[in-house]
Design a protein around this motif. Structure first.
Motif, short mmCIF file in Angstrom:
data_model
loop_
_atom_site.label_atom_id
_atom_site.label_comp_id
_atom_site.label_asym_id
_atom_site.label_seq_id
_atom_site.Cartn_x
_atom_site.Cartn_y
_atom_site.Cartn_z
N GLU A 1 0.84 -1.20 0.00
CA GLU A 1 0.00 0.00 0.00
C GLU A 1 0.88 1.26 0.00
O GLU A 1 1.89 1.32 0.72
CB GLU A 1 -0.91 0.02 1.23
CG GLU A 1 -1.82 1.23 1.31
CD GLU A 1 -2.74 1.19 2.51
OE1 GLU A 1 -2.27 1.60 3.62
OE2 GLU A 1 -3.91 0.76 2.37
N ASN A 2 0.50 2.24 -0.79
CA ASN A 2 1.08 3.58 -0.77
C ASN A 2 -0.02 4.58 -0.40
O ASN A 2 -1.18 4.39 -0.77
CB ASN A 2 1.63 3.97 -2.15
CG ASN A 2 2.88 3.17 -2.54
OD1 ASN A 2 3.52 2.54 -1.70
ND2 ASN A 2 3.21 3.19 -3.83
N TRP A 3 0.34 5.63 0.34
CA TRP A 3 -0.64 6.70 0.59
C TRP A 3 0.09 8.05 0.59
O TRP A 3 1.28 8.14 0.89
CB TRP A 3 -1.40 6.49 1.89
CG TRP A 3 -0.72 7.06 3.12
CD1 TRP A 3 0.16 6.43 3.95
CD2 TRP A 3 -0.87 8.39 3.61
NE1 TRP A 3 0.58 7.28 4.94
CE2 TRP A 3 -0.03 8.50 4.77
CE3 TRP A 3 -1.61 9.50 3.23
CZ2 TRP A 3 0.07 9.66 5.52
CZ3 TRP A 3 -1.50 10.67 3.96
CH2 TRP A 3 -0.68 10.74 5.10
N TYR A 4 -0.65 9.10 0.26
CA TYR A 4 -0.08 10.45 0.20
C TYR A 4 -1.18 11.46 0.45
O TYR A 4 -2.36 11.21 0.16
CB TYR A 4 0.55 10.69 -1.18
CG TYR A 4 1.41 11.93 -1.27
CD1 TYR A 4 2.73 11.91 -0.84
CD2 TYR A 4 0.89 13.13 -1.76
CE1 TYR A 4 3.53 13.04 -0.91
CE2 TYR A 4 1.67 14.27 -1.84
CZ TYR A 4 2.99 14.22 -1.40
OH TYR A 4 3.79 15.36 -1.49
N GLY A 5 -0.78 12.64 0.97
CA GLY A 5 -1.74 13.72 1.21
C GLY A 5 -1.20 15.03 0.66
O GLY A 5 -0.01 15.34 0.82
N ALA A 6 -2.07 15.83 0.02
CA ALA A 6 -1.67 17.13 -0.53
C ALA A 6 -2.90 18.03 -0.59
O ALA A 6 -4.04 17.55 -0.63
CB ALA A 6 -1.06 16.97 -1.92
N ILE A 7 -2.66 19.34 -0.63
CA ILE A 7 -3.78 20.28 -0.67
C ILE A 7 -4.33 20.45 -2.08
O ILE A 7 -5.40 21.04 -2.26
CB ILE A 7 -3.37 21.64 -0.09
CG1 ILE A 7 -2.22 22.24 -0.91
CG2 ILE A 7 -3.00 21.50 1.38
CD1 ILE A 7 -1.86 23.65 -0.48
N SER A 8 -3.62 19.93 -3.05
CA SER A 8 -4.05 20.09 -4.45
C SER A 8 -5.21 19.16 -4.76
O SER A 8 -5.17 17.95 -4.44
CB SER A 8 -2.89 19.81 -5.41
OG SER A 8 -1.83 20.74 -5.21
N ALA A 9 -6.25 19.68 -5.40
CA ALA A 9 -7.41 18.87 -5.79
C ALA A 9 -7.07 18.05 -7.03
O ALA A 9 -6.10 18.34 -7.74
CB ALA A 9 -8.59 19.80 -6.06
N PRO A 10 -7.85 17.01 -7.31
CA PRO A 10 -7.62 16.22 -8.54
C PRO A 10 -7.73 17.13 -9.77
O PRO A 10 -8.56 18.05 -9.79
CB PRO A 10 -8.74 15.19 -8.49
CG PRO A 10 -9.19 15.14 -7.06
CD PRO A 10 -8.97 16.50 -6.52
N PRO A 11 -6.91 16.83 -10.78
CA PRO A 11 -5.92 15.75 -10.87
C PRO A 11 -4.56 16.10 -10.28
O PRO A 11 -3.64 15.28 -10.34
CB PRO A 11 -5.83 15.54 -12.38
CG PRO A 11 -6.02 16.90 -12.96
CD PRO A 11 -7.00 17.58 -12.06
N GLY A 12 -4.42 17.33 -9.72
CA GLY A 12 -3.11 17.73 -9.20
C GLY A 12 -2.59 16.78 -8.13
O GLY A 12 -1.39 16.48 -8.08
N ILE A 13 -3.45 16.30 -7.24
CA ILE A 13 -3.03 15.37 -6.20
C ILE A 13 -2.37 14.13 -6.79
O ILE A 13 -1.41 13.59 -6.23
CB ILE A 13 -4.22 14.97 -5.30
CG1 ILE A 13 -3.84 13.91 -4.27
CG2 ILE A 13 -5.39 14.46 -6.13
CD1 ILE A 13 -2.82 14.32 -3.26
N VAL A 14 -2.85 13.66 -7.95
CA VAL A 14 -2.31 12.44 -8.55
C VAL A 14 -0.87 12.67 -9.00
O VAL A 14 0.02 11.85 -8.71
CB VAL A 14 -3.18 12.01 -9.75
CG1 VAL A 14 -2.57 10.79 -10.43
CG2 VAL A 14 -4.60 11.74 -9.30
N GLU A 15 -0.61 13.76 -9.68
CA GLU A 15 0.73 14.01 -10.22
C GLU A 15 1.73 14.29 -9.09
O GLU A 15 2.87 13.81 -9.13
CB GLU A 15 0.67 15.19 -11.18
CG GLU A 15 -0.18 14.88 -12.41
CD GLU A 15 -0.48 16.12 -13.24
OE1 GLU A 15 -0.21 17.25 -12.74
OE2 GLU A 15 -1.02 15.97 -14.35
N ILE A 16 1.31 15.04 -8.09
CA ILE A 16 2.20 15.32 -6.96
C ILE A 16 2.54 14.02 -6.23
O ILE A 16 3.71 13.78 -5.87
CB ILE A 16 1.54 16.32 -6.00
CG1 ILE A 16 1.38 17.68 -6.68
CG2 ILE A 16 2.36 16.47 -4.73
CD1 ILE A 16 0.58 18.68 -5.88
N ALA A 17 1.52 13.18 -5.98
CA ALA A 17 1.76 11.92 -5.27
C ALA A 17 2.69 11.00 -6.06
O ALA A 17 3.63 10.42 -5.50
CB ALA A 17 0.43 11.23 -5.00
#
Length: 250
Positions: free
Chosen positions: A192-208
């Motif tokens: 399992e991988n998990w990540y948190g960011a303030i960017s909404a999709p799709p930005g969260i996907v690329e940052i993660a």
């Protein structure tokens, strides 16, 4: 001279026998060496008259006969009371009170269907995973709907119970692995991988994905040749967007 007509009344303190002679005089106070605690004595009052058939010069040789059966007075019960100045010791016993056990909130087993933009971001994540695998010669991972439900349940549980991470905040159990085992995944290879960011999709996907590929344990999960299926979940907890990837071998 001894007068036989005189009736002598004698009081004897006896313990077990009333047969005494006038010559057998015992000291009233024993010597200190012989002093031992004794039970309360019983008192007998006995009336004696001289034997008229026996002549003897007083005081020795006088034989006294009882004229009546002696009666023994029972000793009163001795009760010792504390002095008025004495205080009765009191012992306070305080039973320890165990703190209440924390109530464990069960993890969220199911998550509501994602919004269209979130669903698109989940698929976008799978596409980026397979792009990374293809660039390194690994076979692509198939989208698995059961794993999709588990990944969505994981981010929903973080939102509901207000935590982030792989482990249950109440029990410390690795929830991703536990949910996959409960769903019937018996493979040795689970991750399992998990990540948190303030960017909404799709930005969260690329940052993660950019961060995952720079961190060796997370990059190994994405590129592991022993994995065959993958699921992705994305949710917002009010402060940041959370993204979870769950992997399993066949």
């Amino acid at each position: 001279m001894y007068n036989r007509r005189v009736i002598h009344r004698l009081i004897f303190v006896v313990a077990t026998s009333v047969t005494l002679t006038a010559c057998e005089v015992q000291p009233l106070t024993p010597t200190p060496a012989a002093t031992t605690p004794q039970p309360p004595a019983r008192v007998a009052v006995v009336t004696f008259t001289p034997d008229p058939t026996e002549a003897c010069a007083p005081p020795c040789g006088v034989r006294l006969l009882p004229t009546e059966t002696p009666t023994l007075a029972a000793s009163p019960t001795l009760v010792i009371l504390p002095r008025p100045t004495e205080s009765v010791p009191r012992v306070a016993v305080v039973e320890p009170v165990a703190p209440p056990a924390p109530t464990a909130v069960p993890p969220v087993a199911l998550a509501p269907p994602p919004a269209a933009d979130v669903a698109s971001a989940e698929q976008y994540t799978i596409d980026l995973i397979n792009a990374q695998r293809a660039a390194r010669g690994a076979t692509p991972l198939a989208r698995d709907e059961t794993l999709m439900g588990i990944a969505r349940a994981r981010v929903a549980d973080m939102v509901t119970r207000g935590y982030t991470g792989h482990n249950d905040p109440a029990t410390g159990e690795a929830l991703g692995r536990a949910l996959m085992r409960a769903a019937g995944y018996t493979s040795t290879y689970l991750g399992e991988n998990w990540y948190g960011a303030i960017s909404a999709p799709p930005g969260i996907v690329e940052i993660a994905m950019n961060w995952f590929m720079t961190d060796l344990p997370h990059a190994r999960n994405i590129l592991n040749p022993n994995y065959a299926v993958v699921g992705v979940g994305i949710a917002f907890n009010g402060r940041q967007w959370l993204l979870v990837q769950d992997f399993a071998g066949q």
